[in-house]
Enzyme design. Structure first.
Site, mmCIF file in Angstrom:
data_model
loop_
_atom_site.group_PDB
_atom_site.id
_atom_site.type_symbol
_atom_site.label_atom_id
_atom_site.label_comp_id
_atom_site.label_asym_id
_atom_site.label_seq_id
_atom_site.Cartn_x
_atom_site.Cartn_y
_atom_site.Cartn_z
ATOM 1 N N HIS A 187 -16.285 -35.913 -47.666
ATOM 2 C CA HIS A 187 -17.727 -35.801 -47.410
ATOM 3 C C HIS A 187 -18.374 -37.187 -47.339
ATOM 4 O O HIS A 187 -18.225 -38.003 -48.251
ATOM 5 C CB HIS A 187 -18.365 -34.959 -48.518
ATOM 6 C CG HIS A 187 -19.856 -34.957 -48.473
ATOM 7 N ND1 HIS A 187 -20.567 -34.797 -47.303
ATOM 8 C CD2 HIS A 187 -20.782 -35.118 -49.449
ATOM 9 C CE1 HIS A 187 -21.859 -34.856 -47.560
ATOM 10 N NE2 HIS A 187 -22.026 -35.053 -48.852
ATOM 11 N N CYS B 105 -23.581 -29.739 -50.053
ATOM 12 C CA CYS B 105 -22.659 -30.504 -49.200
ATOM 13 C C CYS B 105 -21.243 -29.927 -49.200
ATOM 14 O O CYS B 105 -20.425 -30.289 -48.357
ATOM 15 C CB CYS B 105 -22.648 -31.968 -49.625
ATOM 16 S SG CYS B 105 -24.297 -32.680 -49.620
ATOM 17 N N ASN C 221 -25.583 -39.113 -44.447
ATOM 18 C CA ASN C 221 -25.138 -37.911 -45.153
ATOM 19 C C ASN C 221 -25.783 -36.694 -44.499
ATOM 20 O O ASN C 221 -26.995 -36.493 -44.608
ATOM 21 C CB ASN C 221 -25.528 -38.022 -46.630
ATOM 22 C CG ASN C 221 -25.087 -36.814 -47.447
ATOM 23 O OD1 ASN C 221 -24.711 -35.780 -46.896
ATOM 24 N ND2 ASN C 221 -25.127 -36.957 -48.760
HETATM 25 N N1 COA Z 1 -33.790 -50.242 -51.582
HETATM 26 C C1 COA Z 1 -33.886 -51.244 -52.457
HETATM 27 N N2 COA Z 1 -33.750 -51.070 -53.785
HETATM 28 C C2 COA Z 1 -33.525 -49.815 -54.206
HETATM 29 C C3 COA Z 1 -33.415 -48.732 -53.329
HETATM 30 C C4 COA Z 1 -33.577 -48.980 -51.964
HETATM 31 N N3 COA Z 1 -33.478 -48.017 -51.029
HETATM 32 N N4 COA Z 1 -33.174 -47.616 -54.044
HETATM 33 C C5 COA Z 1 -33.123 -47.974 -55.325
HETATM 34 N N5 COA Z 1 -33.333 -49.314 -55.435
HETATM 35 C C6 COA Z 1 -33.387 -50.134 -56.644
HETATM 36 C C7 COA Z 1 -33.705 -49.348 -57.889
HETATM 37 O O1 COA Z 1 -35.077 -49.153 -58.025
HETATM 38 C C8 COA Z 1 -33.124 -50.235 -58.948
HETATM 39 O O2 COA Z 1 -34.019 -51.267 -59.206
HETATM 40 P P1 COA Z 1 -34.252 -51.828 -60.699
HETATM 41 O O3 COA Z 1 -32.916 -52.373 -61.104
HETATM 42 O O4 COA Z 1 -35.309 -52.843 -60.507
HETATM 43 O O5 COA Z 1 -34.662 -50.646 -61.502
HETATM 44 C C9 COA Z 1 -31.888 -50.847 -58.285
HETATM 45 O O6 COA Z 1 -32.092 -50.688 -56.867
HETATM 46 C C10 COA Z 1 -30.598 -50.183 -58.683
HETATM 47 O O7 COA Z 1 -30.798 -48.784 -58.615
HETATM 48 P P2 COA Z 1 -29.638 -47.763 -58.807
HETATM 49 O O8 COA Z 1 -30.191 -46.378 -58.706
HETATM 50 O O9 COA Z 1 -28.838 -48.112 -60.024
HETATM 51 O O10 COA Z 1 -28.739 -48.075 -57.519
HETATM 52 P P3 COA Z 1 -27.321 -47.575 -57.191
HETATM 53 O O11 COA Z 1 -26.398 -48.687 -57.060
HETATM 54 O O12 COA Z 1 -26.916 -46.426 -58.072
HETATM 55 O O13 COA Z 1 -27.543 -46.999 -55.729
HETATM 56 C C11 COA Z 1 -27.724 -44.867 -54.682
HETATM 57 C C12 COA Z 1 -28.427 -45.913 -55.513
HETATM 58 C C13 COA Z 1 -28.657 -43.698 -54.446
HETATM 59 C C14 COA Z 1 -27.349 -45.486 -53.350
HETATM 60 C C15 COA Z 1 -26.446 -44.400 -55.429
HETATM 61 O O14 COA Z 1 -26.755 -44.083 -56.758
HETATM 62 C C16 COA Z 1 -25.802 -43.215 -54.782
HETATM 63 O O15 COA Z 1 -25.375 -43.257 -53.651
HETATM 64 N N6 COA Z 1 -25.660 -42.098 -55.521
HETATM 65 C C17 COA Z 1 -25.100 -40.887 -54.984
HETATM 66 C C18 COA Z 1 -26.105 -40.195 -54.110
HETATM 67 C C19 COA Z 1 -25.489 -39.131 -53.249
HETATM 68 O O16 COA Z 1 -24.392 -39.277 -52.744
HETATM 69 N N7 COA Z 1 -26.226 -38.036 -53.049
HETATM 70 C C20 COA Z 1 -25.822 -36.980 -52.200
HETATM 71 C C21 COA Z 1 -24.778 -36.154 -52.840
HETATM 72 S S1 COA Z 1 -24.140 -34.980 -51.757
#
Ligand code: COA
Length: 339
Positions: free
Chosen positions: A266, A123, A296
């Protein structure tokens, strides 16, 4: 406001002479995703700020998206493909592993025999490429360089992984960077910063498909040819890398947060952007966003946003713009320019 001595002492400056972007018309909404994985529109909107993404039709490739963005940027710059001296394409979703997408784009544009190559910095790829182009221009090597960020990420997304499949979309953005004479008042790139830390290679990756893990039936069945992500780890590192890279670029330009009119960050996750704004004390109104509509798009994210914000009149010539990105690697980059 002073240009840093590093920038002021070179004879040539680099300015953006044209910007363009392209988004495929097909879209994938949160409601569509609700039918594919165990998720909900509310969850995705609250955790990411994303409502829909664009999807490249199966008949097209990354260089087709790049072509439309490049043609728009060239038109804005009032230049033809024949005027270009180099093409740099930032992408992690090339047309083929070999040759580069830049070569496919060069053929589609009908350019002369010029330098054309891809940059793989995830990215951060578009800003890495801008920063490389900036150095070529400052060295006096080239007059007009086409820099494109183009991705067909939906071809690399694992639609069985609800954590990552909600994030990514397709699109392309392009800028033409042109040589200009040094001047403190004119439009120019003021500072650039590109860094990476290979200590984080495993938190965002596509593991299979190259020399480390060549493609096998087993690896395809395990979906190792698709994106694997440790979301929370990426989130934490992203905020830290973005903050540090912005501060370094500001420091190099001899500027403070208050001197910047617009921050183009970004578009990975709205919460990451808000966390960076808080840490750097940037008023959120100074950070335009299109993540809700676009998702994204990796290396295409910043030039698409820039193009849209020029088109709607938000970004004006003469304003100071800080662009910052982070991505797999981890990589991070920032570019400050007077547009
Ligand atoms: N829908 C519903 N629930 C979801 C889900 C979805 N799409 N994805 C994950 N969950 C659940 C998980 O399984 C977890 O459940 P649990 O508590 O029962 O285990 C819960 O939601 C929390 O998961 P978590 O991974 O802690 O969520 P989060 O708040 O960190 O959000 C992202 C997940 C991916 C949105 C976040 O971590 C993120 O944006 N990270 C950066 C990713 C990024 O920018 N990548 C590109 C970089 S260039």
């Amino acid at each position: 406001m002073n240009l840093s001595s590093e920038i002021a002492r070179t004879a040539f400056q680099a300015r953006i002479s044209g910007v363009g972007s392209y988004l495929p018309t097909i879209t994938l909404t949160n409601s569509d995703l609700e039918r594919m994985v165990d998720t909900s529109n509310e969850w995705i909107l609250e955790r990411t700020g994303i409502q829909k993404r664009h999807v490249c039709p199966s008949s097209e490739t990354t260089s087709d998206l790049a072509l439309r963005a490049a043609q728009a940027a060239l038109s804005k710059a009032q230049l033809s493909p024949q005027d270009l001296d180099a093409i740099i394409v930032a992408t992690v979703t090339p047309d083929q592993p070999l040759p580069s997408t830049a070569c496919f784009l060069q053929a589609k544009l009908g350019c002369r025999q010029i330098m054309a190559f891809d940059v793989v910095a995830a990215c951060s790829g578009f800003l890495y490429s801008m920063n490389i182009a900036h150095d070529f221009i400052r060295a006096g090597t080239y007059r007009h360089i086409l820099v494109v960020g183009a991705e067909t990420l939906t071809r690399m997304v694992n639609y069985q992984d609800r954590q990552s499949c909600i994030l990514f979309g397709d699109g392309a953005g392009a800028v033409v960077i042109s040589k200009t004479q040094s001047s403190e008042s004119s439009s120019c790139i003021m500072s650039s910063q590109s860094v990476s830390s290979g200590a984080f290679t495993d938190i965002l990756q596509v593991s299979a498909g190259a020399s480390r893990f060549p493609v096998t039936i087993e690896r395809l069945e395990a979906r190792q040819n698709l994106i694997e992500m440790q979301g929370r780890e990426v989130f934490k590192s992203a905020v830290q890398f973005l903050r540090d890279t912005c501060l370094e670029a500001l420091n190099k330009a001899g500027l403070t947060v208050e001197d910047v009119d617009w921050f183009l960050i970004h578009q990975a996750n709205l919460r990451i952007i808000e966390a960076v704004a808080k840490q750097l004390k940037i008023p959120i109104e100074k950070i335009p966003s299109n993540i809700r509509e676009v998702g994204n798009t990796s290396s295409a994210s910043i030039p698409i946003l820039m193009s849209e914000k020029i088109e709607d009149g938000t970004l004006q010539r003469g304003q100071v713009i800080l662009m910052a990105a982070f991505g797999a690697g981890l990589t991070s980059a920032a570019t400050i320019l007077r547009y």
